[in-house]
Design a protein around this motif. Structure first.
Motif, PDB file in Angstrom:
ATOM      1  N   SER A 288       5.430   1.468   0.860  1.00 15.45           N
ATOM      2  CA  SER A 288       4.202   1.358   0.079  1.00 15.45           C
ATOM      3  C   SER A 288       3.592  -0.024   0.235  1.00 15.45           C
ATOM      4  CB  SER A 288       4.484   1.632  -1.402  1.00 15.45           C
ATOM      5  OG  SER A 288       4.790   2.973  -1.634  1.00 15.45           O
ATOM      6  N   ALA A 289       4.441  -1.040   0.164  1.00  9.77           N
ATOM      7  CA  ALA A 289       3.943  -2.403   0.336  1.00  9.77           C
ATOM      8  C   ALA A 289       3.313  -2.580   1.711  1.00  9.77           C
ATOM      9  CB  ALA A 289       5.083  -3.400   0.132  1.00  9.77           C
ATOM     10  N   ALA A 290       3.935  -1.998   2.736  1.00 10.20           N
ATOM     11  CA  ALA A 290       3.405  -2.126   4.096  1.00 10.20           C
ATOM     12  C   ALA A 290       2.014  -1.524   4.210  1.00 10.20           C
ATOM     13  CB  ALA A 290       4.359  -1.467   5.085  1.00 10.20           C
ATOM     14  N   LEU A 291       1.825  -0.324   3.684  1.00  8.35           N
ATOM     15  CA  LEU A 291       0.528   0.335   3.764  1.00  8.35           C
ATOM     16  C   LEU A 291      -0.519  -0.392   2.924  1.00  8.35           C
ATOM     17  CD1 LEU A 291       1.561   4.110   3.506  1.00  8.35           C
ATOM     18  CD2 LEU A 291       1.071   2.799   5.575  1.00  8.35           C
ATOM     19  N   GLN A 292      -0.155  -0.729   1.708  1.00  7.78           N
ATOM     20  CA  GLN A 292      -1.137  -1.316   0.798  1.00  7.78           C
ATOM     21  C   GLN A 292      -1.504  -2.745   1.178  1.00  7.78           C
ATOM     22  OE1 GLN A 292      -0.045  -0.565  -3.342  1.00  7.78           O
ATOM     23  NE2 GLN A 292       0.860   1.391  -2.736  1.00  7.78           N
ATOM     24  N   PHE A 293      -0.570  -3.482   1.774  1.00  2.00           N
ATOM     25  CA  PHE A 293      -0.897  -4.817   2.265  1.00  2.00           C
ATOM     26  C   PHE A 293      -1.987  -4.750   3.331  1.00  2.00           C
ATOM     27  CE2 PHE A 293      -0.237  -8.141   5.485  1.00  2.00           C
ATOM     28  CZ  PHE A 293      -0.426  -9.270   4.710  1.00  2.00           C
ATOM     29  N   CYS A 294      -1.836  -3.846   4.279  1.00  2.00           N
ATOM     30  CA  CYS A 294      -2.834  -3.723   5.352  1.00  2.00           C
ATOM     31  C   CYS A 294      -4.202  -3.368   4.799  1.00  2.00           C
ATOM     32  CB  CYS A 294      -2.395  -2.663   6.358  1.00  2.00           C
ATOM     33  SG  CYS A 294      -0.934  -3.101   7.312  1.00  2.00           S
ATOM     34  N   ALA A 295      -4.236  -2.462   3.834  1.00  2.00           N
ATOM     35  CA  ALA A 295      -5.516  -1.983   3.311  1.00  2.00           C
ATOM     36  C   ALA A 295      -6.223  -2.996   2.433  1.00  2.00           C
ATOM     37  CB  ALA A 295      -5.299  -0.688   2.526  1.00  2.00           C
ATOM     38  N   ALA A 296      -5.505  -4.037   1.977  1.00  2.00           N
ATOM     39  CA  ALA A 296      -6.088  -4.961   1.008  1.00  2.00           C
ATOM     40  C   ALA A 296      -7.057  -5.962   1.617  1.00  2.00           C
ATOM     41  CB  ALA A 296      -4.966  -5.718   0.286  1.00  2.00           C
ATOM     42  N   LEU A 314       2.425  13.852   3.992  1.00  4.32           N
ATOM     43  CA  LEU A 314       2.353  13.870   2.535  1.00  4.32           C
ATOM     44  C   LEU A 314       3.067  12.656   1.934  1.00  4.32           C
ATOM     45  CD1 LEU A 314       2.971  17.684   1.957  1.00  4.32           C
ATOM     46  CD2 LEU A 314       0.788  16.459   1.878  1.00  4.32           C
ATOM     47  N   GLU A 315       4.160  12.240   2.568  1.00  3.90           N
ATOM     48  CA  GLU A 315       4.871  11.056   2.108  1.00  3.90           C
ATOM     49  C   GLU A 315       4.007   9.810   2.237  1.00  3.90           C
ATOM     50  OE1 GLU A 315       9.386   9.759   2.580  1.00  3.90           O
ATOM     51  OE2 GLU A 315       8.269   9.487   4.459  1.00  3.90           O
ATOM     52  N   ASN A 316       3.289   9.669   3.350  1.00  2.00           N
ATOM     53  CA  ASN A 316       2.395   8.526   3.511  1.00  2.00           C
ATOM     54  C   ASN A 316       1.317   8.504   2.436  1.00  2.00           C
ATOM     55  OD1 ASN A 316       3.624   7.331   5.750  1.00  2.00           O
ATOM     56  ND2 ASN A 316       2.456   8.553   7.209  1.00  2.00           N
ATOM     57  N   ALA A 317       0.782   9.675   2.110  1.00  2.00           N
ATOM     58  CA  ALA A 317      -0.240   9.752   1.064  1.00  2.00           C
ATOM     59  C   ALA A 317       0.331   9.312  -0.286  1.00  2.00           C
ATOM     60  CB  ALA A 317      -0.786  11.168   0.977  1.00  2.00           C
ATOM     61  N   ARG A 318       1.567   9.715  -0.563  1.00  2.00           N
ATOM     62  CA  ARG A 318       2.205   9.303  -1.820  1.00  2.00           C
ATOM     63  C   ARG A 318       2.463   7.797  -1.825  1.00  2.00           C
ATOM     64  NH1 ARG A 318       7.137   7.943  -3.107  1.00  2.00           N
ATOM     65  NH2 ARG A 318       8.017   8.611  -1.105  1.00  2.00           N
ATOM     66  N   LEU A 319       2.964   7.276  -0.727  1.00  2.00           N
ATOM     67  CA  LEU A 319       3.271   5.853  -0.644  1.00  2.00           C
ATOM     68  C   LEU A 319       2.021   4.994  -0.789  1.00  2.00           C
ATOM     69  CD1 LEU A 319       5.774   6.046   2.336  1.00  2.00           C
ATOM     70  CD2 LEU A 319       6.363   5.397  -0.013  1.00  2.00           C
ATOM     71  N   MET A 320       0.898   5.508  -0.312  1.00  2.00           N
ATOM     72  CA  MET A 320      -0.343   4.751  -0.355  1.00  2.00           C
ATOM     73  C   MET A 320      -0.802   4.495  -1.789  1.00  2.00           C
ATOM     74  SD  MET A 320      -2.469   3.311   1.680  1.00  2.00           S
ATOM     75  CE  MET A 320      -4.021   2.467   1.443  1.00  2.00           C
ATOM     76  N   THR A 321      -0.429   5.377  -2.710  1.00  2.00           N
ATOM     77  CA  THR A 321      -0.883   5.243  -4.096  1.00  2.00           C
ATOM     78  C   THR A 321       0.223   4.831  -5.053  1.00  2.00           C
ATOM     79  OG1 THR A 321      -0.532   7.615  -4.474  1.00  2.00           O
ATOM     80  CG2 THR A 321      -2.721   6.933  -3.734  1.00  2.00           C
ATOM     81  N   ALA A 322       1.454   4.670  -4.550  1.00  2.00           N
ATOM     82  CA  ALA A 322       2.560   4.278  -5.418  1.00  2.00           C
ATOM     83  C   ALA A 322       2.362   2.843  -5.913  1.00  2.00           C
ATOM     84  CB  ALA A 322       3.885   4.397  -4.665  1.00  2.00           C
ATOM     85  N   THR A 323       2.932   2.548  -7.062  1.00  2.00           N
ATOM     86  CA  THR A 323       2.772   1.226  -7.660  1.00  2.00           C
ATOM     87  C   THR A 323       3.610   0.173  -6.929  1.00  2.00           C
ATOM     88  OG1 THR A 323       2.348   2.177  -9.842  1.00  2.00           O
ATOM     89  CG2 THR A 323       3.095  -0.118  -9.768  1.00  2.00           C
TER      90      THR A 323
END
Length: 346
Positions: A288-296, A314-323
């Motif tokens: 989740s941190a990896a995906l959200q860091f890039c998008a920030a 589906l896992e990537n979609a969940r990880l993208m929105t996880a806290t």
């Protein structure tokens, strides 16, 4: 033909984002996209049913940006994308493909590593004007779609072309860039750029041409941020977006042992483990941190992690929105595992 003055845009630039299911422009923080390399049988075979299920899962999870290329499986990925995306209203999603490689019929199915069991075509690099115009037409045929939103000039960099990359860049500057600028100005495509694994060609394109968006793989991640110092500030100044490919660095950030498609060095594995430990201490998933860091980062329009199977999509979609707690980012910066000036979520 002038392709724009270096240092500033010469026109109102088109950007792309999905809002309420309708493509308007890209704008940060962008949507989770779907990268098409795995569905070209990258490293191993994906059967047709699984490929279709992965694309359908992406759509059902809200993904509306899809990226593919002729190179992926010698046309196989484009065929698979078209077979699924034709089910949906064309204005409801953004589609990008690539130019710079022509597919020539060859019944011997020559090797096109890292793709296996692709279609019976030989892949030839060609960044000329005529080849790019032909490549766009060929992609229409393989996709079975009459509209491509973004065209990326593929692998115009030293990691793929070696010492010839600068010579080929000049071919592309007078050929591919000119062709894509013409198509954009005619409204055939909405934008163009480079799809590469290195920052140097993107910087040069900004200096010498007028691109809209880059697809940059592996150069902005939790482990590796060479794009942060020069390229991203140039993009921000010009109003140019970036799609981040390889947010897991070819698997290392997702629990694997490879970094940039090779065995990761002990130093890089150790860095990954330190990041993972910090995430775990705060109850966060490193993925989740990896995906959200890039998008920030403000210039990032979308991120496209690879996925071959619907459950991974589906896992990537969940990880993208996880806290991911703010304390994760604070500690990563304190420990100098990510740059102090790197934008983070929140």
């Amino acid at each position: 033909m002038s392709t724009g003055s270096p240092g500033k845009p010469r026109r109102q630039r088109t950007t792309f984002v999905i809002k309420d299911g309708i493509m308007t422009h890209f704008a940060p923080p962008g949507p989770l996209g779907f990268g098409g390399a795995p569905l070209g049988n990258m490293f191993d075979v994906v059967d047709e049913e699984t490929a279709a299920a992965a694309l359908t899962a992406a759509w059902d999870s809200g993904v509306r940006y899809f990226d593919t290329a002729p190179h992926y499986g010698s046309g196989l990925s484009e065929h698979r994308f078209g077979n699924v995306l034709r089910r949906y209203e064309r204005d409801d999603f953004v589609l990008s493909t690539k130019v710079g490689r022509m597919l020539r019929p060859d019944p011997s199915c020559p090797d096109n590593g890292p793709f296996v069991h692709g279609l019976p075509f030989r892949v030839e690099s060609d960044y000329s004007y005529d080849a790019v115009m032909r490549s766009i037409e060929d992609s229409y045929q393989r996709l079975g779609l009459a509209q491509i939103d973004v065209a990326f000039v593929h692998d115009l960099a030293a990691d793929q072309l070696g010492d010839a990359w600068e010579e080929q860049f000049e071919v592309a500057r007078t050929g591919a860039f000119r062709a894509l600028t013409t198509l954009r100005d005619q409204g055939v495509i909405k934008g163009w750029g480079l799809g590469v694994n290195l920052t140097e060609p993107c910087v040069r394109a900004l200096e010498q041409a007028d691109p809209d968006v880059f697809l940059l793989a592996g150069r902005y991640s939790l482990l590796n941020q060479p794009a942060l110092d020069r390229l991203f500030p140039m993009c921000a100044e010009r109003g140019v977006n970036v799609v981040v490919g390889g947010p897991y660095n070819s698997g290392l950030l997702a629990g694997g042992r490879t970094f940039e498609y090779s065995e990761a060095s002990p130093e890089m594995v150790a860095k990954r483990d330190r990041i993972a430990a910090i995430c775990a201490r705060h109850g966060a998933d490193i993925r989740s941190a990896a995906l959200q860091f890039c998008a920030a980062h403000p210039v990032v329009a979308a991120i496209i992690p690879g996925a071959k199977r619907p459950e991974k999509v589906l896992e990537n979609a969940r990880l993208m929105t996880a806290t991911v707690p703010a304390a994760v980012w604070q500690e990563l910066k304190h420990e100098r595992l990510i740059p102090a000036d790197a934008p983070t979520p929140g």
